[in-house]
Design an enzyme around this catalytic site. Structure first.
Site, PDB file in Angstrom:
ATOM      1  N   VAL A 153      -3.336   0.003  -6.705  1.00  0.00           N
ATOM      2  CA  VAL A 153      -2.112   0.508  -7.346  1.00  0.00           C
ATOM      3  C   VAL A 153      -1.867   1.946  -6.899  1.00  0.00           C
ATOM      4  O   VAL A 153      -2.726   2.803  -7.089  1.00  0.00           O
ATOM      5  CB  VAL A 153      -2.224   0.488  -8.894  1.00  0.00           C
ATOM      6  CG1 VAL A 153      -0.960   1.041  -9.541  1.00  0.00           C
ATOM      7  CG2 VAL A 153      -2.492  -0.920  -9.396  1.00  0.00           C
ATOM      8  N   GLY A 155      -1.601   3.281  -3.880  1.00  0.00           N
ATOM      9  CA  GLY A 155      -2.167   3.739  -2.595  1.00  0.00           C
ATOM     10  C   GLY A 155      -3.093   4.920  -2.766  1.00  0.00           C
ATOM     11  O   GLY A 155      -4.178   4.808  -3.337  1.00  0.00           O
ATOM     12  N   LYS A 226       1.137  -4.781  -9.822  1.00  0.00           N
ATOM     13  CA  LYS A 226       0.490  -3.490 -10.078  1.00  0.00           C
ATOM     14  C   LYS A 226       0.501  -3.165 -11.577  1.00  0.00           C
ATOM     15  O   LYS A 226      -0.464  -2.622 -12.118  1.00  0.00           O
ATOM     16  CB  LYS A 226       1.173  -2.390  -9.262  1.00  0.00           C
ATOM     17  CG  LYS A 226       0.919  -2.553  -7.760  1.00  0.00           C
ATOM     18  CD  LYS A 226       1.847  -1.689  -6.938  1.00  0.00           C
ATOM     19  CE  LYS A 226       1.523  -1.792  -5.457  1.00  0.00           C
ATOM     20  NZ  LYS A 226       2.598  -1.266  -4.597  1.00  0.00           N
TER      21      LYS A 226
END
Ligand code: HSE
Length: 336
Positions: A153, A155, A226
């Site tokens: 979630v 990056g 996410k």
């Protein structure tokens, strides 16, 4: 010096990016943390590499770039992901196969196999977490191994480690934010340049941030996955992808963005979880609001009982950025 042996399963953009970053940062991590990261296995669908004396990460990265992995001297067809996990003596399995939100496969089987073989798992793969979060956590615990997924979630943006380390005394009451870089990029280009939706989407694809099937991005499924991971891990819920009310950005026009802009607003695809309700939808956000970040950026506001509102922003996609979170998880496990 502590040696940590790593296998990477799924050697596409993210997996090969992790190899590149291991090569680039190996000396720094040795020096700074006393940990020597050694790549010992690579697993792909059609074969893989097992080399307990160490695989040169850059050689593997270069072969992956030209799609010539089978030219590696240690390449064996029978060494697919599952076999690498079972047979290569790695401490940590880094699972970076593409996200599949229907079954979670092949990532889900890779992770389960790794746990049952007493290997820690670090992943950026959202699919298994969105369909089988509880089962994964339970199996990792039963096998006394660690399971970390900071990269799944946001990056490069740290959220799970932030909550785990810095907000430990807080109850998190709600989470809201932009969790998909592709949608944010498209909406930003449409609103600031008047660019067509199709053109902006093709630019996002060229940047390498869109999912293999970009409808996952623009129809809100990626944001929903996410959100499920955040809700389960941070808010202690037991949700799956099916619990999310989803609306994507395909209905947003340049005209509606202009209308919003004239009134001091921008339109963003917002994921939010509050009081057990999970929702993804385009929202009007005042231009000067902390959530109004542009381009490929992600942003998240956590509403907490002690610290108030904590807002974080950062690059939500990209191989090197995602590797930042993956290596942070690897180092955390190595230190324990
Ligand atoms: N397609 C995703 C995005 C990649 O655009 O944010 C990172 O999960």
């Amino acid at each position: 010096m502590k040696k940590i042996r790593i296998s990477i399963i799924g050697f596409g953009v993210i997996g090969s990016g992790v190899a590149k970053v291991i090569s680039k940062k190996r000396d720094y991590i040795k020096h700074r943390h006393g940990i020597d990261l050694e790549l010992v296995g690579i697993g792909e669908r059609n074969g893989g590499i097992a080399c307990e004396d160490g695989v040169d990460p850059i050689e593997a990265y270069n072969l992956a770039k030209t799609k010539e992995m089978e030219k590696h001297p240690c390449w064996k067809e029978e060494m697919n992901g599952i076999n690498v996990i079972r047979e290569v003596n790695a401490d940590i399995v880094v699972e970076t196969t593409p996200t599949n939100i229907d079954s979670g496969e092949p990532g889900l089987s890779h992770m389960m196999t790794a746990f049952k073989n007493k290997r820690h798992v670090v992943t950026s793969n959202k699919g298994p977490l969105a369909v089988a979060y509880k089962e994964l956590i339970k199996t990792a615990e039963e096998n006394d191994v660690q399971f970390r997924f900071e990269a799944s979630v946001g990056g490069a943006m740290p959220v799970f480690n932030l909550v785990r380390e810095c907000l430990q005394a807080n109850k998190i009451l709600s989470i809201k934010g932009i969790l998909n870089g592709t949608c944010n990029y498209i909406l930003t280009r449409m609103s600031t340049e008047g660019m067509s939706y199709e053109h902006a989407l093709s630019e996002a694809q060229e940047l390498g941030i869109a999912e293999t099937n970009p409808s996952y991005d623009v129809e809100g499924m990626d944001t929903a996955c996410k959100l499920v991971i955040l809700a389960n891990e941070i808010l202690g819920m037991d949700s799956t992808y099916k619990d999310v009310e989803i609306e994507g950005i395909t209905g947003i026009t340049i005209e509606s963005l202009k209308l919003a802009s004239d009134k001091g607003y921008t339109i963003k695809l917002i994921g939010e979880v509050e009081a057990e309700k999970l929702r993804v939808a385009p929202r009007l956000v005042p231009k000067d609001h902390p959530l109004a970040v542009g381009g490929t950026l992600n942003v998240m506001s956590l509403h907490t009982d002690l610290a108030g509102e904590i807002t974080i922003t950062g690059k939500g996609a990209g191989a090197i950025e995602t590797s930042s979170s993956i290596l942070s998880d690897v180092i955390n496990i190595a230190k324990r």
